[in-house]
Design a protein around this motif. Structure first.
Motif, mmCIF file in Angstrom:
data_model
loop_
_atom_site.group_PDB
_atom_site.id
_atom_site.type_symbol
_atom_site.label_atom_id
_atom_site.label_comp_id
_atom_site.label_asym_id
_atom_site.label_seq_id
_atom_site.Cartn_x
_atom_site.Cartn_y
_atom_site.Cartn_z
ATOM 1 N N GLN A 1 0.796 -1.227 0.000
ATOM 2 C CA GLN A 1 0.000 0.000 0.000
ATOM 3 C C GLN A 1 0.836 1.288 0.000
ATOM 4 O OE1 GLN A 1 -3.497 -0.590 -0.037
ATOM 5 N NE2 GLN A 1 -3.630 1.525 -0.689
ATOM 6 N N ASP B 1 -5.892 4.663 -0.564
ATOM 7 C CA ASP B 1 -6.706 3.463 -0.818
ATOM 8 C C ASP B 1 -7.476 3.519 -2.132
ATOM 9 O OD1 ASP B 1 -8.476 5.350 0.193
ATOM 10 O OD2 ASP B 1 -9.709 3.872 1.229
ATOM 11 N N GLU C 1 -5.243 -1.507 2.266
ATOM 12 C CA GLU C 1 -6.348 -0.573 2.502
ATOM 13 C C GLU C 1 -7.268 -0.415 1.290
ATOM 14 O OE1 GLU C 1 -3.278 -0.228 3.724
ATOM 15 O OE2 GLU C 1 -3.166 1.208 5.383
ATOM 16 N N SER C 2 -6.764 -0.652 0.070
ATOM 17 C CA SER C 2 -7.585 -0.481 -1.141
ATOM 18 C C SER C 2 -8.663 -1.548 -1.303
ATOM 19 C CB SER C 2 -6.695 -0.551 -2.399
ATOM 20 O OG SER C 2 -5.808 0.538 -2.455
#
Ligand code: MG
Length: 369
Positions: free
Chosen positions: A215, A219, A240-241
């Motif tokens: 990451q 995101d 987080e994406s």
């Protein structure tokens, strides 16, 4: 199956060591144990994983309670179901609130496995008897402190070391690590500390033979991650994406990453986590199980998930004693030679340590149907 009672117990537990990433330092973890009791008086357990501030996703421990009490638990009143796969569909009317959903759905998965006297790993389709336990090291007071910790974990047989990075604590740190540990399996997690303007800086990460960079960007930056991945050889992993199966499809088809970090809470539960796993397995994209500084119940769910065949990379699933003076489960999760045994006992395979729970309990709510 029908639910007759749900208990929500709020605990606040001090972390053994403060955990610092590029955005936040976690010193204590507040969370809810979700206990779901069915008509046969069997109980399944789940754990909320959101932090007390919305730096990771928009959820917090407080929004978890609100979503559970006001919207999700009422959807189970009088609801009869055959399989936990039906729960996420039932919850679909509530947008997002993935960590709240995952805690309640997870408790139902545990209950379902216990009803059948099977392990949670077994009902999920797990194939591994043991999983590889990687370690995640937060940003330390000094590089010397970090090197000392890496040495201790490497000596204990840790299969891969992950270090948190941020601007000013990255290439300089990697240089020192590689000088002392030239061949150790190493990865970094930026928690969105960079942007596309820093692409020349990020290219230099390729010198350090990293398993992956996790990451680097924000995101929502699927496109920028795809642009970066074309220009670096280090595989990008997205954390987080990835909020859903659809995010996973988007990331893989766009070339935004080569590896996916699956967290049960972030994607809304085990049903969605398994869908993502199955898709990645089909596409030959390796996955691993991320961590949210869970206490024992959340950790037990992670172990069960990581027993699925596509989890070919070590996860952020450390032993209980790495995080807590005393965990809320018994026995505690133990890492030996960098591995954790997947329990064969029914459900999550761990009992609750009622003494630790009582010592850290802030409040308790009981909802009867
Ligand atoms: Mg991460």
């Amino acid at each position: 199956m029908k639910i007759k009672e749900i208990r929500l117990q709020c605990l606040k537990m001090k972390m053994k060591y403060p955990f610092q990433n590029s955005i936040s330092t976690v010193k204590a973890k507040e969370f809810y144990i979700v206990s779901v009791v069915n008509e046969n008086d069997k109980t399944g357990y789940g754990e909320t994983v959101a932090f007390d501030f919305p730096w990771y996703t928009e959820e917090t421990v407080h929004t978890n309670l609100l979503a559970l009490e006001s919207y999700l638990i009422p959807l189970l009143r009088g609801f009869e179901f055959q399989h936990p796969n039906e729960i996420s569909k039932r919850f679909a009317v509530v947008k997002r609130n993935h960590m709240a959903k995952a805690a309640l759905e997870g408790a139902i998965w545990d209950l379902y496995a216990k009803e059948r006297n099977l392990s949670l790993a077994n009902v999920l389709g797990g194939t591994r008897q043991e999983i590889k336990a990687g370690i995640s090291l937060g940003i330390q007071p000094s590089i010397k402190d970090l090197l000392y910790k890496i040495e201790a974990h490497a000596e204990a047989g840790c299969p891969r070391i992950k270090v948190k990075i941020k601007q000013g604590w990255d290439l300089n740190v990697l240089k020192e690590i590689r000088a002392s540990f030239p061949t150790i399996p190493l990865m970094v997690d930026a928690n969105s500390a960079y942007n596309l303007q820093q692409i020349d800086h990020l290219r230099r990460f390729d010198e350090f033979d990293l398993i992956m960079i996790e990451q680097p960007f924000a995101d929502g930056d699927f496109l920028d991650h795809a642009i970066l991945q074309k220009q670096i050889t280090t595989p990008i992993c997205l954390d987080e994406s990835i909020h859903s199966f659809e995010d996973t499809r988007l990331a893989i088809n766009l070339g935004s990453c080569q590896i996916i970090n699956i967290k049960i809470g972030r994607v809304g539960g085990l049903f969605e986590a398994k869908r993502i796993h199955d898709f990645c397995l089909e596409k030959n994209v390796p996955v691993w199980c991320g961590g949210m500084l869970e206490a024992g119940i959340g950790r037990a769910h992670n172990i069960a998930l990581a027993s699925l065949p596509g989890f070919t990379l070590p996860g952020d699933i450390g032993g209980s004693s790495h995080y807590w003076e005393k965990d809320i489960i018994t026995p505690e999760v133990i890492v030996q030679d960098g591995r954790i045994q997947v329990p064969n006992e029914s459900g999550i395979g761990f009992a609750l340590n009622e003494e630790t729970i009582a010592n850290n309990l802030i409040e308790e709510k009981i909802i009867t149907f």
